[in-house]
Every structure is written in C-alpha cells, then in structure tokens.
Design a protein around this motif. Structure first.
Motif, PDB file in Angstrom:
ATOM      1  N   LEU A 282      12.531  19.463   8.990  1.00  0.00           N
ATOM      2  CA  LEU A 282      12.934  20.310  10.117  1.00  0.00           C
ATOM      3  C   LEU A 282      13.396  21.679   9.617  1.00  0.00           C
ATOM      4  CD1 LEU A 282      14.922  17.823  12.401  1.00  0.00           C
ATOM      5  CD2 LEU A 282      12.702  18.864  12.891  1.00  0.00           C
ATOM      6  N   GLN A 283      14.193  21.695   8.557  1.00  0.00           N
ATOM      7  CA  GLN A 283      14.683  22.959   8.009  1.00  0.00           C
ATOM      8  C   GLN A 283      13.534  23.838   7.533  1.00  0.00           C
ATOM      9  OE1 GLN A 283      17.231  21.032   5.149  1.00  0.00           O
ATOM     10  NE2 GLN A 283      19.095  21.447   6.347  1.00  0.00           N
ATOM     11  N   SER A 284      12.599  23.227   6.844  1.00  0.00           N
ATOM     12  CA  SER A 284      11.444  23.967   6.326  1.00  0.00           C
ATOM     13  C   SER A 284      10.575  24.501   7.470  1.00  0.00           C
ATOM     14  CB  SER A 284      10.633  23.044   5.416  1.00  0.00           C
ATOM     15  OG  SER A 284       9.450  23.662   5.012  1.00  0.00           O
ATOM     16  N   TRP A 285      10.366  23.657   8.469  1.00  0.00           N
ATOM     17  CA  TRP A 285       9.535  24.043   9.603  1.00  0.00           C
ATOM     18  C   TRP A 285      10.162  25.224  10.345  1.00  0.00           C
ATOM     19  CZ3 TRP A 285       8.266  20.341  14.249  1.00  0.00           C
ATOM     20  CH2 TRP A 285       7.263  20.916  15.040  1.00  0.00           C
ATOM     21  N   LEU A 286      11.469  25.158  10.595  1.00  0.00           N
ATOM     22  CA  LEU A 286      12.117  26.252  11.303  1.00  0.00           C
ATOM     23  C   LEU A 286      12.048  27.540  10.488  1.00  0.00           C
ATOM     24  CD1 LEU A 286      13.554  27.210  13.830  1.00  0.00           C
ATOM     25  CD2 LEU A 286      15.722  26.537  12.771  1.00  0.00           C
ATOM     26  N   ALA A 287      12.186  27.442   9.189  1.00  0.00           N
ATOM     27  CA  ALA A 287      12.085  28.631   8.333  1.00  0.00           C
ATOM     28  C   ALA A 287      10.696  29.275   8.463  1.00  0.00           C
ATOM     29  CB  ALA A 287      12.371  28.273   6.880  1.00  0.00           C
ATOM     30  N   LYS A 288       9.652  28.446   8.543  1.00  0.00           N
ATOM     31  CA  LYS A 288       8.295  28.980   8.708  1.00  0.00           C
ATOM     32  C   LYS A 288       8.128  29.672  10.059  1.00  0.00           C
ATOM     33  CE  LYS A 288       6.060  25.615   5.709  1.00  0.00           C
ATOM     34  NZ  LYS A 288       5.251  24.388   5.661  1.00  0.00           N
ATOM     35  N   ILE A 289       8.672  29.067  11.106  1.00  0.00           N
ATOM     36  CA  ILE A 289       8.567  29.679  12.434  1.00  0.00           C
ATOM     37  C   ILE A 289       9.320  31.008  12.446  1.00  0.00           C
ATOM     38  CG2 ILE A 289       9.086  29.448  14.896  1.00  0.00           C
ATOM     39  CD1 ILE A 289       8.915  26.372  14.485  1.00  0.00           C
ATOM     40  N   ARG A 290      10.534  31.004  11.904  1.00  0.00           N
ATOM     41  CA  ARG A 290      11.346  32.230  11.857  1.00  0.00           C
ATOM     42  C   ARG A 290      10.598  33.365  11.172  1.00  0.00           C
ATOM     43  NH1 ARG A 290      15.674  29.903   8.883  1.00  0.00           N
ATOM     44  NH2 ARG A 290      16.700  28.469  10.278  1.00  0.00           N
ATOM     45  N   LYS A 291       9.904  33.027  10.086  1.00  0.00           N
ATOM     46  CA  LYS A 291       9.175  34.039   9.317  1.00  0.00           C
ATOM     47  C   LYS A 291       8.092  34.718  10.163  1.00  0.00           C
ATOM     48  CE  LYS A 291       6.573  34.656   5.057  1.00  0.00           C
ATOM     49  NZ  LYS A 291       5.806  34.033   4.020  1.00  0.00           N
ATOM     50  N   LEU A 292       7.549  33.981  11.125  1.00  0.00           N
ATOM     51  CA  LEU A 292       6.484  34.514  11.985  1.00  0.00           C
ATOM     52  C   LEU A 292       7.006  35.036  13.325  1.00  0.00           C
ATOM     53  CD1 LEU A 292       3.763  31.775  11.397  1.00  0.00           C
ATOM     54  CD2 LEU A 292       4.142  33.908  10.140  1.00  0.00           C
ATOM     55  N   ASP A 293       8.310  34.913  13.534  1.00  0.00           N
ATOM     56  CA  ASP A 293       8.911  35.377  14.792  1.00  0.00           C
ATOM     57  C   ASP A 293       9.260  36.853  14.646  1.00  0.00           C
ATOM     58  OD1 ASP A 293      10.079  35.632  17.241  1.00  0.00           O
ATOM     59  OD2 ASP A 293      11.724  34.225  16.859  1.00  0.00           O
ATOM     60  N   PHE A 294       8.236  37.682  14.766  1.00  0.00           N
ATOM     61  CA  PHE A 294       8.373  39.110  14.514  1.00  0.00           C
ATOM     62  C   PHE A 294       9.235  39.830  15.545  1.00  0.00           C
ATOM     63  CE2 PHE A 294       3.894  38.014  13.218  1.00  0.00           C
ATOM     64  CZ  PHE A 294       4.172  37.871  11.870  1.00  0.00           C
ATOM     65  N   TYR A 295       9.299  39.305  16.774  1.00  0.00           N
ATOM     66  CA  TYR A 295       9.947  40.048  17.853  1.00  0.00           C
ATOM     67  C   TYR A 295      11.036  39.272  18.588  1.00  0.00           C
ATOM     68  CZ  TYR A 295       5.955  42.919  16.809  1.00  0.00           C
ATOM     69  OH  TYR A 295       5.022  43.682  16.141  1.00  0.00           O
ATOM     70  N   GLY A 296      11.532  38.185  18.022  1.00  0.00           N
ATOM     71  CA  GLY A 296      12.658  37.468  18.626  1.00  0.00           C
ATOM     72  C   GLY A 296      12.299  36.693  19.876  1.00  0.00           C
ATOM     73  N   ALA A 297      11.604  35.579  19.684  1.00  0.00           N
ATOM     74  CA  ALA A 297      11.221  34.723  20.810  1.00  0.00           C
ATOM     75  C   ALA A 297      12.467  34.144  21.483  1.00  0.00           C
ATOM     76  CB  ALA A 297      10.302  33.603  20.323  1.00  0.00           C
ATOM     77  N   THR A 298      12.310  33.763  22.745  1.00  0.00           N
ATOM     78  CA  THR A 298      13.464  33.337  23.545  1.00  0.00           C
ATOM     79  C   THR A 298      14.096  32.038  23.057  1.00  0.00           C
ATOM     80  OG1 THR A 298      11.994  32.265  25.142  1.00  0.00           O
ATOM     81  CG2 THR A 298      12.672  34.519  25.629  1.00  0.00           C
ATOM     82  N   LEU A 299      13.332  31.159  22.435  1.00  0.00           N
ATOM     83  CA  LEU A 299      13.876  29.859  22.001  1.00  0.00           C
ATOM     84  C   LEU A 299      14.411  29.874  20.572  1.00  0.00           C
ATOM     85  CD1 LEU A 299      11.263  27.440  23.624  1.00  0.00           C
ATOM     86  CD2 LEU A 299      13.590  27.967  24.401  1.00  0.00           C
ATOM     87  N   ALA A 300      14.452  31.038  19.942  1.00  0.00           N
ATOM     88  CA  ALA A 300      14.903  31.127  18.549  1.00  0.00           C
ATOM     89  C   ALA A 300      16.348  30.659  18.389  1.00  0.00           C
ATOM     90  CB  ALA A 300      14.737  32.552  18.032  1.00  0.00           C
ATOM     91  N   LEU A 301      17.248  31.168  19.198  1.00  0.00           N
ATOM     92  CA  LEU A 301      18.669  30.813  19.059  1.00  0.00           C
ATOM     93  C   LEU A 301      18.914  29.344  19.365  1.00  0.00           C
ATOM     94  CD1 LEU A 301      20.419  33.981  20.549  1.00  0.00           C
ATOM     95  CD2 LEU A 301      20.194  33.319  18.147  1.00  0.00           C
ATOM     96  N   GLU A 302      18.264  28.827  20.401  1.00  0.00           N
ATOM     97  CA  GLU A 302      18.409  27.407  20.732  1.00  0.00           C
ATOM     98  C   GLU A 302      17.919  26.537  19.567  1.00  0.00           C
ATOM     99  OE1 GLU A 302      16.750  24.060  23.881  1.00  0.00           O
ATOM    100  OE2 GLU A 302      16.474  26.185  24.370  1.00  0.00           O
ATOM    101  N   SER A 303      16.832  26.946  18.949  1.00  0.00           N
ATOM    102  CA  SER A 303      16.287  26.190  17.822  1.00  0.00           C
ATOM    103  C   SER A 303      17.244  26.208  16.636  1.00  0.00           C
ATOM    104  CB  SER A 303      14.920  26.748  17.419  1.00  0.00           C
ATOM    105  OG  SER A 303      14.008  26.594  18.482  1.00  0.00           O
ATOM    106  N   GLU A 304      17.849  27.370  16.371  1.00  0.00           N
ATOM    107  CA  GLU A 304      18.830  27.480  15.284  1.00  0.00           C
ATOM    108  C   GLU A 304      20.001  26.531  15.545  1.00  0.00           C
ATOM    109  OE1 GLU A 304      18.845  29.439  12.522  1.00  0.00           O
ATOM    110  OE2 GLU A 304      17.071  30.639  12.939  1.00  0.00           O
ATOM    111  N   GLN A 305      20.478  26.528  16.778  1.00  0.00           N
ATOM    112  CA  GLN A 305      21.620  25.668  17.121  1.00  0.00           C
ATOM    113  C   GLN A 305      21.253  24.194  17.018  1.00  0.00           C
ATOM    114  OE1 GLN A 305      24.902  26.569  17.636  1.00  0.00           O
ATOM    115  NE2 GLN A 305      25.079  24.356  17.371  1.00  0.00           N
ATOM    116  N   ARG A 306      20.075  23.853  17.483  1.00  0.00           N
ATOM    117  CA  ARG A 306      19.652  22.444  17.418  1.00  0.00           C
ATOM    118  C   ARG A 306      19.545  21.970  15.982  1.00  0.00           C
ATOM    119  NH1 ARG A 306      17.099  19.961  21.623  1.00  0.00           N
ATOM    120  NH2 ARG A 306      17.198  18.083  20.350  1.00  0.00           N
ATOM    121  N   LEU A 307      19.075  22.838  15.079  1.00  0.00           N
ATOM    122  CA  LEU A 307      19.014  22.457  13.672  1.00  0.00           C
ATOM    123  C   LEU A 307      20.422  22.211  13.140  1.00  0.00           C
ATOM    124  CD1 LEU A 307      17.406  21.882  11.125  1.00  0.00           C
ATOM    125  CD2 LEU A 307      17.552  24.321  10.588  1.00  0.00           C
TER     126      LEU A 307
END
Length: 180
Positions: free
Chosen positions: A133-158
């Motif tokens: 899960l940690q690795s997967w979220l890091a990969k998504i974050r790397k491609l989240d160039f413009y701050g998607a709406t679910l980014a913060l929720e995903s960080e909190q869930r991790l």
C-alpha cells in the motif's frame, strides 16, 4: 498567469503484434500521460518527460510506427482547466482503487482480530500488504501532477492502516508474552 507547458505525443503503430502497442500504452500510462484520443497523449513538460518521450519515439520507430513530439500550451484558461481536470480524474481513479485496497487491508485485520488470530506469521503477511500500500500510494503521488481530489483522503487512509497494523502488532506481541 503562469503558462503551463505540455508535451504532446502523437503516434501510430502497426496493430500487430498487439503486445508492442500494449507495452507502449502501459509505459505512457505509467508516466502519468492522459490520452486526448487514441494515439494522442499529453504530459506536463519536464526534463524527465522530454527524455523519456524521446526514448519512446525511438521505440515507436523500431516498431515501424510514426510519432510526433511537440511542446504545446492551451489556447486559453478554460482549455487548460479541461486538461487539468483530465489529469486529476485519472489520478482519482487510481486513488479510488487504492482506497478499496485500504478497505480490504482493514477488513483483513478486523477478521484476524475477531478470530483472536495473533500470530507472527499473520503479522508478517499484513506487514507485507502494508508495504505494498505504501509503495502504491508513492507511485500514485509521483504521477499526481495537479493535486487530485482524493489525494488527502488517501494519505489519511494510509496513516490509518499504519496505525491499525501497529495496534495489531502490539496485540500479537502481548499474546506471545502471555504464552511464555
């Protein structure tokens, strides 16, 4: 107003063998590209993206395909916003999948806790799942160039998953201390 520059790649490759087309698509999606239409994709202009797209151009040539790589800007703010929305939507899809896996992780811990199954083997298995899960979220974050709406929720869930595993680990350690 800050001008956002993008790299526009258009390409056409032979339909067979399909594995080459699929591999190309995967590489572009793995870079975070959005498809404007079939064979036309965009990425934010960065040195890394320029380098990687130039290498892809070479690969497309080796597939007997054609490509064109351009630097571009939106005609106006509304066009730029449309592009940003597409990038954010693609990342939110990935964040949704991530959140589903967090649900699965939490359900697994709840199941083991309800069954009083506090073993080191189970702890190790769940630790491996958390690392994924940690690795997967890091990969998504790397491609989240413009701050998607679910980014913060995903960080909190991790963080919640990490805390849940810490709590489960403590129960495992306590259970094994009682057995001594």
């Amino acid at each position: 107003m800050h001008t956002q520059y993008w790299l526009l790649l258009t390409y056409k490759v032979p339909p067979e063998p399909a594995k080459h087309r699929v591999a190309l698509w995967r590489r572009l999606k793995g870079m975070g590209a959005i498809y404007v239409q079939s064979g036309v994709c965009l990425l934010p202009k960065t040195d890394d993206h320029v380098r990687r797209l130039k290498m892809l151009e070479n690969d497309i040539s080796e597939m007997a395909g054609e490509s064109l790589l351009l630097e571009t800007v939106a005609l106006d703010r509304s066009q730029e916003d449309k592009v940003m929305v597409r990038f954010k939507a693609d990342r939110d899809e990935e964040y949704k999948e991530f959140l589903d896996k967090c649900n699965d992780f939490e359900a697994e811990i709840a199941k083991e806790t309800a069954a009083n199954h506090f073993t080191y083997a189970e702890l190790e298995e769940n630790d491996v799942d958390l690392k994924k899960l940690q690795s997967w979220l890091a990969k998504i974050r790397k491609l989240d160039f413009y701050g998607a709406t679910l980014a913060l929720e995903s960080e909190q869930r991790l963080k919640d998953c990490e805390a849940l595993l810490d709590s489960y680990a403590q129960r495992v350690f306590d259970a094994h201390d009682e057995n001594r």
